[in-house]
Each structure stands twice: as C-alpha cells, then as structure tokens.
Design an enzyme around this catalytic site. Structure first.
Site, mmCIF file in Angstrom:
data_model
loop_
_atom_site.group_PDB
_atom_site.id
_atom_site.type_symbol
_atom_site.label_atom_id
_atom_site.label_comp_id
_atom_site.label_asym_id
_atom_site.label_seq_id
_atom_site.Cartn_x
_atom_site.Cartn_y
_atom_site.Cartn_z
ATOM 1 N N ASP A 15 0.798 -1.242 0.000
ATOM 2 C CA ASP A 15 0.000 0.000 0.000
ATOM 3 C C ASP A 15 0.828 1.289 0.000
ATOM 4 O O ASP A 15 0.474 2.256 0.692
ATOM 5 C CB ASP A 15 -0.966 0.010 1.195
ATOM 6 C CG ASP A 15 -1.979 -1.116 1.131
ATOM 7 O OD1 ASP A 15 -1.994 -1.863 0.141
ATOM 8 O OD2 ASP A 15 -2.764 -1.264 2.101
ATOM 9 N N LYS A 98 -6.721 -4.747 -3.683
ATOM 10 C CA LYS A 98 -7.521 -5.368 -2.621
ATOM 11 C C LYS A 98 -8.532 -4.358 -2.087
ATOM 12 O O LYS A 98 -8.402 -3.158 -2.362
ATOM 13 C CB LYS A 98 -6.622 -5.888 -1.494
ATOM 14 C CG LYS A 98 -5.765 -4.822 -0.823
ATOM 15 C CD LYS A 98 -4.739 -5.439 0.107
ATOM 16 C CE LYS A 98 -3.859 -4.409 0.774
ATOM 17 N NZ LYS A 98 -4.552 -3.529 1.739
ATOM 18 N N CYS A 143 -2.230 -3.294 7.560
ATOM 19 C CA CYS A 143 -2.101 -4.132 6.364
ATOM 20 C C CYS A 143 -0.791 -4.916 6.318
ATOM 21 O O CYS A 143 -0.775 -6.057 5.843
ATOM 22 C CB CYS A 143 -2.275 -3.272 5.120
ATOM 23 S SG CYS A 143 -3.948 -2.545 5.033
#
Length: 198
Positions: A15, A98, A143
C-alpha cells in the site's frame, strides 16, 4: 537464516499509495521516507516483487460515512489510489488490488477481512516457487501485519522489515512482538541490503 536474496524469495510492498503518504487523507507519518529503503530492495534478485493497492469503490464500508473507521481513501481510479511516484516500479512484477468489495475491507494481501474471499496471492507465489516473503510498506499495524500473519498461515517463511515500514497507531514494538509470537521473523532492510552487497 541467511538474508541472501534469491529467486525463491518474494518482496511484498504494501500500500505505498499517494493517499497514505503524509498530507494524504490517511497519511502515515514517515511513509514518504520509505522509498529510500524499498527502492534499493527492489534491485535485489527476488523471484517476484508484488506491490499492493487499496482499491476501494466509492462508498466503501471502511469509510466514516458508511460507519467505518477511516476517512475516504484510495478510491479506485483516483490519483490518491496510485502508487507513490517516489516508489521505483521497474522491477514490480505484480500489482495486486484489494478492498474491491463494497461491503468487506481487506487489510491482508492474501484475503479479505471476512477470511472467505481470497486474492490469489498464495497460489501465485507458490506457482513461482516462492519459499520466503519479505514484507515492507504501510501500515505496519494494519495491512503489513495482516499480510505477514497470512503469509505464515500459508506456509511461507515470513520476514517483516521494520525500518522499511511505518505504522498508524500502535507502537512498532508491540506489533512486532505480537507478530513474533505468531511466527513472523524480522530483519532490518539495511541489513538485508548490506548482506546482499557482500
């Protein structure tokens, strides 16, 4: 265990997106300094380098307006959902998106938070002969941690590189201690880099 990187190792870059950089709606403090470590890691001979992106539909369940905990971030197709321009993407072989389902969030690169819908990352890595994964990026306490836990569950030897991660809320030590209890190893990116320059 040796830190020598080879074709049975994967680098998972979590990310590293514009909206998570300082100044973004969900900015992670210090995230803008991570490319100075992540980019050199990308030059090592990993079997595959995967970069993940949160890729949410407008009105995603994780957003405050829908009763979720987070401000609107990483809406699919917006500049904020793009990978940070500071991240060297030449060696990124797979971009995995995602959080696509409006009613389920997805912290882990392996599966949605309902532990039902899977992304296919497990099969992709095993299909490439990957044995170990090294996890970097943001956010360490969400995450990155979820991805590392799922990597262990999938049978990969798993390393988090704390100096190449930044967290949102929890102190790094408590996150890393908890991950260690679950079988996640840690090594600093600077040590991986220096070992592979020998």
């Amino acid at each position: 265990m040796s830190l020598r990187i080879n074709a049975t190792d994967a680098l998972l870059i979590i990310d590293m997106q514009a909206d998570f950089m300082p100044g973004g709606p969900l900015g992670v403090p210090g995230a803008d300094r991570l490319p100075t470590l992540i980019n050199p890691l990308c030059d090592l001979p990993f079997g595959v380098i995967v970069a993940t992106q949160d890729w949410h539909p407008a009105g995603h369940i994780s957003f405050v307006g829908q009763g979720g905990p987070w401000p609107v971030h990483c809406v699919a197709g917006t500049p904020g959902a793009g990978l940070s321009p500071a991240l060297a993407q030449t060696h990124v072989g797979v971009v995995l998106r995602k959080g696509l389902h409006p009613d389920i969030d997805s912290y882990s690169a392996f599966e949605d938070n309902d532990h039902v819908s899977r992304t296919g990352l497990d099969g992709l890595l095993k299909g490439r002969g990957i044995i170990r994964v090294f996890v970097v990026g943001v956010a360490l306490d969400y995450c990155v941690a979820a991805t590392a836990r799922d990597a262990v569950r999938a049978g990969f030897a798993t390393f988090v590189l704390p100096d190449a991660c930044r967290g949102v809320r929890q102190t790094p030590a408590s996150v890393l201690d908890a991950l260690g209890m679950e079988g996640v190893s840690q090594a600093d990116a600077v040590d991986v880099l220096s070992y592979n320059r020998k």
